[in-house]
Enzyme design. Structure first.
Site, PDB file in Angstrom:
ATOM      1  CB  SER A  45      -0.870  -0.003   1.252  1.00 20.35           C
ATOM      2  OG  SER A  45      -0.046   0.169   2.397  1.00 20.35           O
ATOM      3  CG  ASP A  78      -3.648  -3.015  -1.736  1.00 21.19           C
ATOM      4  OD1 ASP A  78      -4.572  -3.178  -2.554  1.00 21.19           O
ATOM      5  OD2 ASP A  78      -3.775  -3.218  -0.509  1.00 21.19           O
ATOM      6  CG  HIS A  79      -6.440   0.271  -1.854  1.00 22.85           C
ATOM      7  ND1 HIS A  79      -7.746   0.416  -2.266  1.00 22.85           N
ATOM      8  CD2 HIS A  79      -6.405  -0.901  -1.177  1.00 22.85           C
ATOM      9  CE1 HIS A  79      -8.465  -0.607  -1.851  1.00 22.85           C
ATOM     10  NE2 HIS A  79      -7.676  -1.434  -1.195  1.00 22.85           N
ATOM     11  CG  ASP A 100      -9.387   2.721  -4.796  1.00 21.69           C
ATOM     12  OD1 ASP A 100     -10.422   3.026  -5.433  1.00 21.69           O
ATOM     13  OD2 ASP A 100      -9.404   2.374  -3.605  1.00 21.69           O
ATOM     14  CB  SER A 220     -10.987 -11.304   0.713  1.00 23.83           C
ATOM     15  OG  SER A 220     -11.788 -10.756  -0.304  1.00 23.83           O
ATOM     16  CB  SER A 221      -9.175 -10.667   6.409  1.00 23.67           C
ATOM     17  OG  SER A 221      -7.833 -10.455   6.024  1.00 23.67           O
ATOM     18  CG  ASP A 263      -2.919  -6.086   5.385  1.00 21.04           C
ATOM     19  OD1 ASP A 263      -2.069  -6.742   6.017  1.00 21.04           O
ATOM     20  OD2 ASP A 263      -2.879  -4.851   5.322  1.00 21.04           O
ATOM     21  CB  THR A 264      -7.422  -7.996   8.435  1.00 16.42           C
ATOM     22  OG1 THR A 264      -7.600  -6.654   7.971  1.00 16.42           O
ATOM     23  CG2 THR A 264      -7.878  -8.113   9.866  1.00 16.42           C
TER      24      THR A 264
HETATM   25  P1  13P Z   1      -8.559  -7.169   4.676  1.00 21.11           P
HETATM   26  O1  13P Z   1      -8.542  -6.000   5.603  1.00 21.11           O
HETATM   27  O2  13P Z   1      -9.886  -7.881   4.739  1.00 21.11           O
HETATM   28  O3  13P Z   1      -7.435  -8.106   4.898  1.00 21.11           O
HETATM   29  O4  13P Z   1      -8.442  -6.609   3.183  1.00 21.11           O
HETATM   30  C1  13P Z   1      -7.193  -6.296   2.641  1.00 21.11           C
HETATM   31  C2  13P Z   1      -7.307  -5.568   1.342  1.00 21.11           C
HETATM   32  O5  13P Z   1      -8.344  -5.481   0.712  1.00 21.11           O
HETATM   33  C3  13P Z   1      -6.075  -4.937   0.839  1.00 21.11           C
HETATM   34  O6  13P Z   1      -6.290  -4.189  -0.311  1.00 21.11           O
HETATM   35  O1  G3H Z   2      -6.390  -2.310   2.050  1.00 20.55           O
HETATM   36  C1  G3H Z   2      -5.383  -1.993   2.590  1.00 20.55           C
HETATM   37  C2  G3H Z   2      -4.407  -2.857   3.264  1.00 20.55           C
HETATM   38  O2  G3H Z   2      -4.967  -3.529   4.353  1.00 20.55           O
HETATM   39  C3  G3H Z   2      -3.194  -2.045   3.618  1.00 20.55           C
HETATM   40  O3  G3H Z   2      -3.469  -1.157   4.640  1.00 20.55           O
HETATM   41  O4  G3H Z   2      -2.824   1.218   4.180  1.00 20.55           O
HETATM   42  O5  G3H Z   2      -2.734   0.273   6.476  1.00 20.55           O
HETATM   43  O6  G3H Z   2      -1.064  -0.416   4.740  1.00 20.55           O
HETATM   44  P1  G3H Z   2      -2.452   0.048   5.020  1.00 20.55           P
HETATM   45 ZN    ZN Z   3      -8.239  -3.277  -0.462  1.00 17.83          ZN
END
Ligand code: 13P
Ligand code: G3H
Ligand code: ZN
Length: 336
Positions: A45, A78-79, A100, A220-221, A263-264
């Site tokens: 990210s 990511d994002h 995004d 998707s966690s 991620d979570t």
């Molecule tokens: P979670 O918080 O569900 O793990 O999602 C992670 C995610 O979408 C990262 O882009």
């Molecule tokens: O969707 C985001 C991921 O969980 C990354 O999160 O911005 O705290 O690194 P972060």
């Molecule tokens: Zn995400």
């Protein structure tokens, strides 16, 4: 990424995309990939890039490809919150980026369709000319605790199938993140969700209308109770919560979902392992004494997800295509 997702579509499996910020997390993913013989998507990210000063992360990634040559590995942004962020990731060596544009660059305010399509199209043009893959997002995820959500309840900005079709037509994205009721972070649902809580019917409709677009499920966690319990057993204070059941993700995979963002669950696994060491051995002060169990705990979760998503066993199916070759292919047939 494009090649990896095309292969996944052909083999009818999904590929987990796991977030990284440091060496232990990259090692956990690569070890899990080796153990399960899986292709790997390692994603960072903006927060991860600033935490690691970008270059540390990049060189850790290079080390991963050097040490695990048998694993097709993607380094994905990511994002990405703006065209500039995506371009800086491309300049740094990422092989795939997410633009995004569902949110404005503040990462909170829902944007207009026109803004999203224009920004994403610009990223696609730059990325594809270099053989790099682009993921876009249409519809907004709920939740905001990580700064990548509209802060709304997860159902208020679901993806509209007509807009999804138009967005793909206008932008030429390789992969499309859709909002079907998930949100980022640990607190997704107050009870176990069903196929109605999550809008799986919408996913099916989008896949029916866009059979050749790789769909992406964010948030998707699964937030397993066992991982919550370990944290709370060793002094943590998580409130009861539910994530996305694996069966729902597997249903998504049967219906066009190729990339699954997690991620979570890894954050929970690492924190639980660290808390356990601190609780049981308060005399310890060597960081390796808790980072190693944390890395092992993350590896276990990642390996389990790789198996559940179906990517296990597929690392050796193909040899990665070079970016130059991908750029040629985009020029010849893939670009919209
Ligand atoms: P979670 O918080 O569900 O793990 O999602 C992670 C995610 O979408 C990262 O882009
Ligand atoms: O969707 C985001 C991921 O969980 C990354 O999160 O911005 O705290 O690194 P972060
Ligand atoms: Zn995400």
């Amino acid at each position: 990424m494009r090649q990896l997702l095309d292969e996944a579509a052909q083999g009818a499996y999904g590929v987990g995309a796991f977030n990284v910020n440091n060496m232990e997390q990259i090692q956990a993913i690569m070890e899990a990939a080796r153990e399960t013989k899986s292709p790997a998507i390692v994603q960072a990210s903006r927060g991860a890039r600033s935490y690691s000063q970008d270059r540390f992360l990049y060189h850790l990634m290079l080390a991963a490809t050097e040490l695990y040559p048998e694993i097709p590995t993607v380094l994905h942004l990511d994002h990405g919150n703006s065209v500039e962020t995506c371009k800086s990731a491309i300049a740094m060596g990422f092989t795939s980026v997410m633009m995004d544009g569902s949110l404005m660059p503040d990462g909170k305010t829902p944007s207009t369709f026109e803004y999203n399509a224009r920004a994403t199209r610009e990223v696609v043009e730059t990325a594809h000319s270099k053989g790099i893959t682009v993921e876009g997002e249409i519809g907004c995820l709920g939740g905001i605790e990580d700064g990548h959500g509209a802060g709304l309840d997860a159902l208020s900005h679901l993806t509209d199938p007509d807009q999804a079709v138009e967005f793909v037509r206008q932008t030429g994205v390789d992969a499309l993140a859709i909002a079907i009721g998930t949100s980022h972070g640990a607190y997704k649902f107050t009870k176990k969700p069903t196929g109605e809580t999550l809008k799986m019917d919408r996913l099916l409709e989008i896949h029916r209308r866009l059979p050749n677009t790789h769909l992406v499920m964010h948030g998707s966690s699964s937030v397993p109770k066992e991982l919550q319990d370990i944290i709370n057993q060793y002094g943590g204070k998580l409130k009861p919560t539910w994530g996305v059941p694996i069966e729902e993700i597997q249903l998504g995979i049967k219906n066009g979902v190729r990339k699954i963002n997690v991620d979570t669950d890894n954050r929970l696994a690492m924190t639980g392992a660290i808390r356990k060491v601190f609780w049981e051995k308060p005399e310890e002060f060597d960081p390796r004494s808790y980072l190693k169990p944390a890395r092992d705990a993350m590896k276990k979760v990642v390996a389990q997800r790789m198996t559940q998503f179906g990517q296990a066993g597929h690392a050796g199916d193909y040899a990665p295509i070079s970016l130059e070759e991908m750029a040629k292919r985009y020029q010849q047939h893939l670009t919209a």
